[in-house]
Design a protein around this motif. Structure first.
Motif, short mmCIF file in Angstrom:
data_model
loop_
_atom_site.label_atom_id
_atom_site.label_comp_id
_atom_site.label_asym_id
_atom_site.label_seq_id
_atom_site.Cartn_x
_atom_site.Cartn_y
_atom_site.Cartn_z
N ILE A 253 35.76 33.49 50.33
CA ILE A 253 34.72 32.46 50.34
C ILE A 253 34.31 32.20 51.79
O ILE A 253 35.14 31.90 52.64
N GLU A 254 33.01 32.35 52.04
CA GLU A 254 32.48 32.10 53.38
C GLU A 254 31.44 31.00 53.31
O GLU A 254 30.64 30.94 52.37
N ARG A 255 31.44 30.13 54.31
CA ARG A 255 30.50 29.02 54.36
C ARG A 255 29.66 29.09 55.63
O ARG A 255 30.19 29.28 56.72
N ASP A 256 28.37 28.95 55.46
CA ASP A 256 27.44 28.88 56.59
C ASP A 256 26.59 27.64 56.39
O ASP A 256 25.55 27.67 55.72
N GLY A 257 27.08 26.52 56.94
CA GLY A 257 26.42 25.26 56.69
C GLY A 257 26.64 24.83 55.25
O GLY A 257 27.77 24.71 54.79
N ASP A 258 25.55 24.64 54.53
CA ASP A 258 25.64 24.25 53.12
C ASP A 258 25.64 25.46 52.18
O ASP A 258 25.75 25.29 50.96
N VAL A 259 25.52 26.65 52.76
CA VAL A 259 25.45 27.86 51.94
C VAL A 259 26.86 28.45 51.79
O VAL A 259 27.56 28.68 52.77
N VAL A 260 27.27 28.67 50.54
CA VAL A 260 28.58 29.24 50.24
C VAL A 260 28.38 30.59 49.56
O VAL A 260 27.65 30.69 48.57
N THR A 261 29.02 31.61 50.10
CA THR A 261 28.94 32.95 49.51
C THR A 261 30.34 33.49 49.25
O THR A 261 31.30 33.09 49.91
N THR A 262 30.44 34.39 48.28
CA THR A 262 31.72 35.04 47.97
C THR A 262 31.53 36.54 48.01
O THR A 262 30.45 37.06 47.69
N LYS A 263 32.59 37.23 48.42
CA LYS A 263 32.55 38.68 48.41
C LYS A 263 33.96 39.24 48.27
O LYS A 263 34.94 38.54 48.57
N LYS A 264 34.04 40.47 47.81
CA LYS A 264 35.32 41.10 47.56
C LYS A 264 36.06 41.33 48.88
O LYS A 264 35.46 41.65 49.91
N TYR A 265 37.37 41.18 48.83
CA TYR A 265 38.18 41.48 50.01
C TYR A 265 38.21 42.99 50.25
O TYR A 265 38.31 43.79 49.32
N ASP B 102 57.84 32.84 30.49
CA ASP B 102 57.88 33.77 29.36
C ASP B 102 57.10 35.04 29.64
O ASP B 102 57.54 36.13 29.32
N SER B 103 55.91 34.90 30.22
CA SER B 103 55.09 36.08 30.49
C SER B 103 54.40 35.93 31.84
O SER B 103 54.13 34.81 32.30
N LEU B 104 54.13 37.07 32.48
CA LEU B 104 53.46 37.09 33.78
C LEU B 104 52.22 37.97 33.69
O LEU B 104 52.29 39.13 33.29
N LYS B 105 51.08 37.40 34.06
CA LYS B 105 49.82 38.13 34.04
C LYS B 105 49.13 37.98 35.38
O LYS B 105 49.53 37.15 36.21
N THR B 106 48.09 38.78 35.59
CA THR B 106 47.31 38.68 36.83
C THR B 106 45.83 38.67 36.51
O THR B 106 45.39 39.21 35.49
N ALA B 107 45.07 38.07 37.39
CA ALA B 107 43.61 38.08 37.33
C ALA B 107 43.13 38.21 38.77
O ALA B 107 42.96 37.21 39.48
N ILE B 108 42.97 39.45 39.25
CA ILE B 108 42.65 39.73 40.65
C ILE B 108 41.27 40.37 40.71
O ILE B 108 41.03 41.41 40.09
N THR B 109 40.35 39.75 41.43
CA THR B 109 38.96 40.22 41.45
C THR B 109 38.75 41.45 42.33
O THR B 109 37.91 42.29 42.04
N SER B 110 39.51 41.56 43.43
CA SER B 110 39.32 42.68 44.36
C SER B 110 40.20 43.86 43.96
O SER B 110 41.44 43.71 43.89
N ASN C 66 58.47 27.88 26.58
CA ASN C 66 58.05 29.09 27.29
C ASN C 66 56.74 28.85 28.00
O ASN C 66 55.82 28.19 27.48
N LEU C 67 56.62 29.40 29.21
CA LEU C 67 55.43 29.24 30.03
C LEU C 67 54.74 30.58 30.23
O LEU C 67 55.40 31.59 30.48
N GLN C 68 53.44 30.56 30.11
CA GLN C 68 52.64 31.75 30.41
C GLN C 68 52.01 31.56 31.79
O GLN C 68 51.24 30.63 32.00
N VAL C 69 52.37 32.45 32.71
CA VAL C 69 51.94 32.31 34.11
C VAL C 69 50.95 33.42 34.45
O VAL C 69 51.22 34.60 34.21
N THR C 70 49.81 33.04 35.00
CA THR C 70 48.81 33.99 35.45
C THR C 70 48.58 33.80 36.94
O THR C 70 48.26 32.68 37.39
N THR C 71 48.73 34.87 37.71
CA THR C 71 48.46 34.84 39.15
C THR C 71 47.00 35.17 39.37
O THR C 71 46.57 36.29 39.12
#
Length: 313
Positions: free
Chosen positions: A278-290, A192-200, A267-272
């Motif tokens: 996501i980067e991992r260094d051992g047990d440490v997980v960090t995120t950053k924008k593309y 029914d509807s198409l939406k987006t949720a893009i962080t970068s 009807n379905l509401q779809v969000t992309t």
């Protein structure tokens, strides 16, 4: 005249062959407690169908038929699966012949004789050419039922129900079974509807520039394959546009439907959703924008020696 005679001979021979085959017993190699799978029948909302796509989800298929006869099964049944054992038994029952063969050939060659074409080779060949009887397997029937239900859910029939019924024909000389699959699709769901949720922001910019290539269309029926294809399309797109660290796992689809009034609201509401790197260094997980990666320097290495005296070449 010769052509007419040839046609008559061919048709006559074919009729004789078919009559001979029809006299064969299809269940000859079927154990007393088993049933030969004769046919699968599929009913969609009460209507029989022979749709190849639907039948592909049925795991167990009956033997092939030619002109209404399981010719390949008959060929398989012609073979004697116990020819080698019977030859050994014959030697035990005829010791004179056994001693003669051991003396004429050798004990080792007599042992190989049971595997020869004359004793068992023709039987093995018939089994290779033909088809072994397909024995009804109730576990495969249940698997097929679940697979059919999963297929219909994957194309938007979320409330589809699939059942099965096994009809057995039991006689002294004939034990066959037919499996019926009953599919009630229910209503189909649509986007029914198409939406987006893009962080970068950079990812979002590229996404919108190529939005006309999306596989997800408003008003189209839900198809799981479209979502898988869209994820692959976006992954390839972003990698080709300079996001060489882009991860396919960053792409997710949120699908919302009204489960309370599921029979009324289709009807379905779809969000992309496209998240961060996501980067991992051992047990440490960090995120950053593309970010888009650009070519900085180009270095070229050759086997040419600039100090070589060109006049010597």
């Amino acid at each position: 005249m010769r052509k007419a005679f040839f046609r008559y001979s061919f048709v006559s021979g074919l009729c004789v062959l078919l009559c001979y085959l029809s006299a064969c017993e299809a269940t000859k190699r079927v154990a007393a407690d088993d049933y030969l799978l004769r046919e699968n029948k599929v009913y969609v909302n009460g209507t029989p169908t022979d749709d190849a796509k639907i039948n592909n989800f049925i795991f167990q298929k009956p033997n092939s038929y030619i002109l209404g006869l399981p010719v390949s099964l008959y060929i398989y049944n012609w073979a004697n699966p116990y020819s080698e054992e019977e030859f050994v038994q014959w030697l035990d029952n005829h010791p004179r012949w056994h001693r003669f063969l051991n003396g004429f050939l050798s004990k080792k060659q007599v042992g190989r004789l049971q595997e020869s074409f004359l004793v068992s080779g023709i039987d093995h060949q018939l089994q290779k050419i033909g088809e072994a009887p397909v024995i009804l397997d109730t576990a495969q029937v249940r698997r097929s039922t679940k697979q059919l239900a999963a297929y219909y859910r994957s194309i938007g029939y979320f409330n589809a129900k699939v059942g099965d019924s096994i009809r057995k024909l039991t006689k002294t000389e004939k034990r066959t079974a037919t499996v019926d699959y009953y599919i009630q699709t229910g209503d189909r769901y649509y986007i029914d509807s198409l939406k987006t949720a893009i962080t970068s922001p950079e990812i979002d910019s590229v996404y919108r520039l190529h939005l006309d290539k999306t596989l997800l269309k408003q008003g189209a029926p839900y198809q799981l394959a479209d979502f898988a294809g869209e994820r692959t399309r976006l992954y390839t797109l972003f990698r080709n546009k300079g996001f060489y660290t882009f991860q396919q796992s960053s792409i997710n689809f949120e699908i919302v439907r009204d489960t309370v009034h599921k029979q009324k609201d289709r009807n379905l509401q779809v969000t992309t959703n496209i998240g961060d790197l996501i980067e991992r260094d051992g047990d440490v997980v960090t995120t950053k924008k593309y970010k888009v990666h650009h070519i900085n320097k180009i270095r070229m290495y050759t086997d040419y020696d600039s100090q070589t005296d060109k006049s010597a070449l």
